[in-house]
Design a protein around this motif. Structure first.
Motif, short mmCIF file in Angstrom:
data_model
loop_
_atom_site.label_atom_id
_atom_site.label_comp_id
_atom_site.label_asym_id
_atom_site.label_seq_id
_atom_site.Cartn_x
_atom_site.Cartn_y
_atom_site.Cartn_z
N LYS A 35 0.26 38.48 1.03
CA LYS A 35 -0.22 39.72 1.65
C LYS A 35 -1.60 39.55 2.25
N THR B 62 6.58 33.49 10.74
CA THR B 62 7.10 32.86 9.53
C THR B 62 6.76 33.71 8.31
N GLU C 82 8.87 36.87 8.05
CA GLU C 82 10.21 36.61 7.52
C GLU C 82 10.18 36.48 6.00
N LEU C 83 9.08 35.97 5.47
CA LEU C 83 8.96 35.81 4.03
C LEU C 83 8.64 37.14 3.35
N GLU C 84 7.93 38.00 4.07
CA GLU C 84 7.40 39.19 3.43
C GLU C 84 8.45 40.26 3.23
N SER C 85 9.23 40.53 4.25
CA SER C 85 10.11 41.69 4.05
C SER C 85 11.34 41.58 4.92
N SER C 86 12.21 42.54 4.70
CA SER C 86 13.44 42.57 5.47
C SER C 86 13.24 43.23 6.81
N ARG C 87 12.03 43.80 7.03
CA ARG C 87 11.84 44.50 8.29
C ARG C 87 11.08 43.61 9.27
#
Lengths: 429, 348
Positions: free
Chosen positions: B284, B312, B315-320
């Motif tokens: 974060k 990149t 894509e790792l952080e969330s589905s949105r």
């Protein structure tokens, strides 16, 4: 709807369990080392039509090297874009992130990461305690590391269990499959100090051929031989000078894909084992190879071979070796050698030594004398004198040992070589 | 400078047609002028910048080896009376030489670059021996001679950079390092950058010890300029890369942060510090830093490499992530020209 808790240790490789909508999302990313961004310089001179445009563009580009914009290898780090390959001996590192995608607070979150191979299941999580609560848009992060020790299929199993605001206990798992490949091809070969002939010393040379079967260059940081307790080892892969030692591989400090290198080691049996070494039959354990390598930005790999074994060369019942022999001798001048005769059998021998002359070698002394009784594993030293009548590299042959108990004769030819030179310069040469 | 290179390429096409050399005219006999050649150079350079390498190769073909008789001043005695030599801009020769490596033919690039290098070296030695560039006995004034020597030295080092870069792309690290090293003699003010670059090559191979030796040479070079190691961003950056290669992301982050204390706007240090945070498990924070950089200074940070990192991490952080990437797309669309490499947003 409640999903049943922990299912039995399943080896099924589903990609996703229950089609239920979950409040939390699990994401996994393999963390190989980052790479350095490369540019593509396009330049022109001030007198050209674009003037200073191209140079200004390159100077304004944040990824170029300031002051040397035509150098393509910049300093900007880029994150890995795909999983890549993973090889035995490397460390598998991964980022595991659980994100609260919903608008409610979630409680009692437990994240577990296991690695399943064909032979075992390992727990990789740093902490095994639950997180009490996770607010919306927040995440729980963990970075796991594991040194890969097996080849083949590996499955990273991530399990998340949590409690919703209404008290519902939910659970889901995700599976990530990857293959671990073999990085090196190692072949070993043993050489006796003088192959096929009785050796002057009891040294054994080990040649290790190492081939890089990955897709990127490898820096071989260390290739060492850890000897078994019988031997002392000398590494023969560096040339020592006054200050430092230079590798025998010179400037090529790295191995390109499919390149092979040969490493050489000399093993000498320790004094307390030296006598035995001459009589040892069968298989002896020499030691094992310890290999450490590095690739992009220090990505490390380490492998050890299994214990390397050597079949002792067969010496038969009686072994004749040379303790002393000069390299070079003069034509037609007698010189001395010392032979060591070892009884490699289980019974006592009564030996008679005969010397036969060859075309080039003439023995001095008494032939056919008795050497006396020799018990099993014992040895005796015999000084002998001979001369050569032919110049050049001559082979010493013609010794015969007869065991009077069994009436068996052992022949020893081509025991060693000696260089015969003429000490006088002849007038008409 | 709005980077609308595709539009520029079209413009060159129209201008060349006006010169009688436009679309569909390849293979027909024609006359060149210095202006038309400059137009060609700009057109071909932009095609390369747009990564349209095959188009560039096709359009370069009629020019052959850039040594046809009608590319020399002597061919047009009425237009350029008395002038001698090639009309082809040096930069165009370099472009022509560098092109094959982008089409997986690096050996051709090396061959062409070698030719340019040996000619440049001959010209330089002619000048240094008191002759004219082409070896004739023509007299040059002192000023002209010095200016010419300066020009040809800089051309020689440009070609050597090209060769070293090509060898590096071919992964012939031993030769690449040797070539970069030999440039130092011609460009001593770039010794810090060259030595640091060589150090980074060794880090890429995995030979950290040799990399450290080169970084020590950098420190010596900086000290001779009167700066302590902690005052020099190059030294700090190199130290950070060594820590990174030793898996010490925490100290690498400290070094990148020290660079930022000396040079807060340094985009490389900012990007790299954020990258370190990711490896330390602080997604974060890392994302927040990069996003605020892009927000505050989009001109600087809407760059391919930064955007790769940003997407990149989305894509790792969330589905949105798709929505966030689209937001980036909108931000770049209104800033960048038609040349922007849209693939770095990974929308597909």
């Amino acid at each position: 709807m409640q999903v049943k808790g922990q299912s039995s240790a399943a080896d099924r490789m589903d990609v996703n369990q229950a089609k239920q909508e979950h409040l939390l999302a699990l994401k996994v990313m393999r963390l190989t080392k980052p790479t350095l961004f490369t540019n593509m310089p396009v330049t022109c001179e001030d007198r050209d039509l674009p003037g200073d445009l191209f140079i200004r563009l390159m100077k304004d580009d944040p990824s170029t090297v300031k002051g040397a914009e035509t150098l393509i290898l910049g300093e900007m780090l880029t994150l890995p874009q795909n999983f890549g390959n993973i090889f035995l001996g490397e460390t598998f590192s991964s980022y595991i992130s659980v994100h609260n995608d919903s608008s409610q607070v979630v409680k009692d979150i437990l994240v577990k990461a296991d690695l399943q191979t064909s032979s075992q299941r390992l727990n990789l999580s740093a902490s095994n305690s639950a997180v009490s609560e996770l607010k919306p848009e927040s995440c729980i992060d963990d970075v796991i590391h594991h040194e890969v020790k097996e080849i083949g299929t590996h499955i990273l199993v991530c399990a998340v269990s949590y409690t919703t605001q209404t008290g519902e206990k939910l659970y889901f798992r995700k599976f990530f499959k990857f293959q671990v490949l073999k990085p090196l091809d190692v072949k070993t070969k043993f050489y006796n100090a003088e192959s096929d002939l009785s050796s002057v010393t009891d040294e054994v040379f080990l040649e290790a051929q190492i081939q890089n079967i990955t897709t990127s260059p490898m820096f071989m940081e260390k290739v060492s031989l850890e000897p078994s307790m019988m031997y002392n080892v000398t590494e023969l892969n560096a040339v020592s000078s006054a200050d430092e030692s230079e590798s025998t591989f010179g400037k090529m400090s790295y191995l390109q894909p499919l390149d092979t290198r040969q490493y050489l080691y000399c093993l000498k049996p320790k004094p307390e084992f030296a006598e035995k070494a001459g009589v040892i039959k069968g298989v002896t354990v020499i030691g094992k190879l310890d290999i450490v390598w590095k690739t992009n930005l220090g990505e490390r790999g380490r492998l050890q071979t299994s214990q390397l074994q050597r079949m002792a060369p067969g010496y038969g019942d009686v072994r004749l070796s040379l303790e002393f022999i000069p390299d070079t001798v003069n034509l037609e001048e007698p010189f001395d050698i010392t032979c060591k005769i070892t009884n490699c059998s289980e019974r006592t021998m009564d030996l008679v030594l005969e010397m036969c002359n060859t075309r080039s070698v003439h023995w001095c002394g008494v032939s056919g004398r008795q050497l006396g009784k020799l018990s099993p594993s014992a040895s005796l030293s015999i000084p002998l004198r001979l001369l050569s009548s032919v110049q050049g590299l001559q082979s010493i042959s013609g010794l015969r040992l007869t065991d009077t108990f069994l009436k068996r004769t052992y022949e020893y030819d081509d025991i060693a070589q000696v260089c015969v030179v003429c000490p006088y310069t002849s007038p008409e040469s | 400078s709005t980077k609308n290179w595709r539009a520029s390429v079209d413009l060159t096409g129209r201008l060349l047609t006006a010169h009688g050399q436009g679309y569909g005219k390849s293979g027909q006999p024609t006359g060149h002028t210095t202006d038309s050649l400059q137009l060609w150079f700009v057109r071909l350079a932009l095609l390369v910048k747009l990564n349209l390498f095959q188009n560039a190769e096709l359009e370069f073909e009629p020019f052959g080896n850039l040594d046809h008789p009608n590319l020399y001043y002597e061919y047009y005695p009425t237009v350029y009376p008395g002038r001698r030599g090639s009309m082809v801009p040096f930069s165009m020769r370099v472009l022509h030489a560098e092109l094959p490596q982008y089409l997986q033919k690096p050996q051709d690039t090396l061959d062409r670059l070698h030719r340019i290098k040996s000619v440049s070296q001959k010209i330089l030695s002619n000048l240094q021996e008191g002759l004219a560039e082409d070896g004739s006995m023509m007299n040059l004034t002192q000023d002209n001679r010095l200016a010419s020597i300066q020009l040809w030295r800089s051309r020689l080092s440009r070609v050597m950079y090209s060769m070293a870069n090509c060898l590096l792309m071919m992964k012939d690290y031993v030769l690449a390092v040797e070539t970069y090293h030999s440039i130092i003699e011609y460009e001593p003010e770039q010794s810090v950058q060259l030595l640091s670059g060589i150090g980074r090559i060794f880090l890429q191979i995995g030979d950290i010890r040799t990399a450290e030796k080169y970084f020590q040479d950098v420190e010596k070079a900086c000290q001779s300029k009167g700066k302590t190691p902690n005052e020099d961003t190059s030294v700090l950056m190199n130290r950070a890369f060594v820590y990174l290669s030793q898996n010490n992301y925490a100290d690498a982050h400290v070094c990148f942060s020290s660079v930022l204390k000396l040079d807060p706007k340094n985009p490389v240090a900012n990007n790299n510090a954020a990258v370190c945070l990711l490896y330390l498990g602080r997604l974060k924070e890392s994302l927040g830093q990069l996003e605020s950089l892009v927000h505050k200074d989009p001109a600087l940070y809407l760059h391919e490499s930064v955007l790769f990192n940003l997407t990149t991490m989305y894509e790792l952080e969330s589905s949105r992530s798709t929505q966030k990437k689209q937001a980036l797309l909108e931000a770049t669309a209104c800033r960048e020209g038609d040349s922007f490499n849209i693939q770095c947003l990974k929308l597909v």
